[in-house]
Design a protein around this motif. Sequence first.
Motif, PDB file in Angstrom:
ATOM      1  N   VAL A  67       0.830  -1.210   0.000  1.00  0.00           N
ATOM      2  CA  VAL A  67       0.000   0.000   0.000  1.00  0.00           C
ATOM      3  C   VAL A  67       0.862   1.256   0.000  1.00  0.00           C
ATOM      4  O   VAL A  67       0.490   2.281  -0.587  1.00  0.00           O
ATOM      5  N   LEU A  68       2.016   1.182   0.655  1.00  0.00           N
ATOM      6  CA  LEU A  68       2.877   2.363   0.770  1.00  0.00           C
ATOM      7  C   LEU A  68       3.227   2.987  -0.585  1.00  0.00           C
ATOM      8  O   LEU A  68       3.145   4.211  -0.738  1.00  0.00           O
ATOM      9  N   PRO A  69       3.637   2.204  -1.609  1.00  0.00           N
ATOM     10  CA  PRO A  69       3.914   2.838  -2.907  1.00  0.00           C
ATOM     11  C   PRO A  69       2.693   3.537  -3.490  1.00  0.00           C
ATOM     12  O   PRO A  69       2.826   4.590  -4.124  1.00  0.00           O
ATOM     13  N   GLY A  70       1.504   2.957  -3.274  1.00  0.00           N
ATOM     14  CA  GLY A  70       0.297   3.587  -3.787  1.00  0.00           C
ATOM     15  C   GLY A  70       0.003   4.912  -3.107  1.00  0.00           C
ATOM     16  O   GLY A  70      -0.373   5.891  -3.769  1.00  0.00           O
ATOM     17  N   VAL A  71       0.191   4.951  -1.783  1.00  0.00           N
ATOM     18  CA  VAL A  71      -0.030   6.196  -1.051  1.00  0.00           C
ATOM     19  C   VAL A  71       0.994   7.240  -1.480  1.00  0.00           C
ATOM     20  O   VAL A  71       0.658   8.415  -1.701  1.00  0.00           O
ATOM     21  N   GLY A  72       2.249   6.825  -1.617  1.00  0.00           N
ATOM     22  CA  GLY A  72       3.278   7.752  -2.068  1.00  0.00           C
ATOM     23  C   GLY A  72       2.994   8.284  -3.458  1.00  0.00           C
ATOM     24  O   GLY A  72       3.176   9.481  -3.726  1.00  0.00           O
ATOM     25  N   LEU A  73       2.529   7.398  -4.352  1.00  0.00           N
ATOM     26  CA  LEU A  73       2.199   7.833  -5.706  1.00  0.00           C
ATOM     27  C   LEU A  73       1.033   8.813  -5.690  1.00  0.00           C
ATOM     28  O   LEU A  73       1.047   9.821  -6.406  1.00  0.00           O
ATOM     29  N   LEU A  74       0.024   8.535  -4.874  1.00  0.00           N
ATOM     30  CA  LEU A  74      -1.132   9.430  -4.784  1.00  0.00           C
ATOM     31  C   LEU A  74      -0.717  10.815  -4.296  1.00  0.00           C
ATOM     32  O   LEU A  74      -1.112  11.837  -4.881  1.00  0.00           O
ATOM     33  N   LEU A  75       0.092  10.861  -3.245  1.00  0.00           N
ATOM     34  CA  LEU A  75       0.537  12.154  -2.715  1.00  0.00           C
ATOM     35  C   LEU A  75       1.389  12.900  -3.740  1.00  0.00           C
ATOM     36  O   LEU A  75       1.273  14.125  -3.888  1.00  0.00           O
ATOM     37  N   ALA A  76       2.236  12.165  -4.448  1.00  0.00           N
ATOM     38  CA  ALA A  76       3.073  12.809  -5.471  1.00  0.00           C
ATOM     39  C   ALA A  76       2.221  13.371  -6.601  1.00  0.00           C
ATOM     40  O   ALA A  76       2.471  14.484  -7.086  1.00  0.00           O
ATOM     41  N   MET A  77       1.202  12.622  -7.014  1.00  0.00           N
ATOM     42  CA  MET A  77       0.340  13.109  -8.094  1.00  0.00           C
ATOM     43  C   MET A  77      -0.429  14.357  -7.663  1.00  0.00           C
ATOM     44  O   MET A  77      -0.567  15.314  -8.438  1.00  0.00           O
TER      45      MET A  77
END
Length: 252
Positions: free
Chosen positions: A8-18
């Motif tokens: 889940v961590l990569p997904g959360v990081g990607l969401l915040l970056a986007m």
Amino acid sequence: MGAAFALVLPGVGLLLAMIALWRLGVALHRRAGTGTETAGESYVLSGAFGLLALLMAFAFSLAIGRYETRRLLVIEEANAIGTMSTRLALLEERQRVPLAAELAHYARTRAAVGRNAPDDAWQAAHSASARECGTFGDALFAALRSMPPDTRGPVLVQAYNAMCDITTERHAARSARLPSEVLALLALYCCACTALLGFTTGRADWRSGISSVLFFTLLAAAYVTILDLDSPRSGAIIVPQEELDTVAQSLR
């Protein structure tokens, strides 16, 4: 739980970056003082997101294809062990009983191998099961050498070879993952498209913000699903082992 959280961590990081890059694009649009979106910008934006959809589709197709391959190989191994057990009935009881006991232990070992989530534990368990397969083969060949040559030999050897070969196929299938460079490029392209969206449209009102965040959440969820499918024993989507467990229990 820890493995699922790690996915889940990569997904959360990607969401915040986007979200951050979309806000940056909006800010740059306002600073540039450009007007509404032009036809040329619309074509660029459509093309960028069209390519993103294509990349997502290819990555998802590869991930789910490898998942299906791993699932089918579990069924094939269960069938191979079951076939070996059935063909042991061709031997006399004094030869069959010890071989059947070794085969039952090997089946339980192979079932346990597939349940290992960490790669290092899985690799160690796979190596141990390979040694057990060799031990079973030595006992089988010793039994065949002690009896007169007949048609039972090739039948048993064929079943043994199929049972051992499938372990190599499963090892290769689990080791095959999407290249990290491809996943990194996909994440980078998601971020670039969201920045382009913010810069092209330049809208930051609450309705645009909510719809954009929902869209970015869907992108991040799709990315996490690809990661999950690409991980055989981690996360929410795991390769089932029920067929192999059933065969192992039936041989006890």
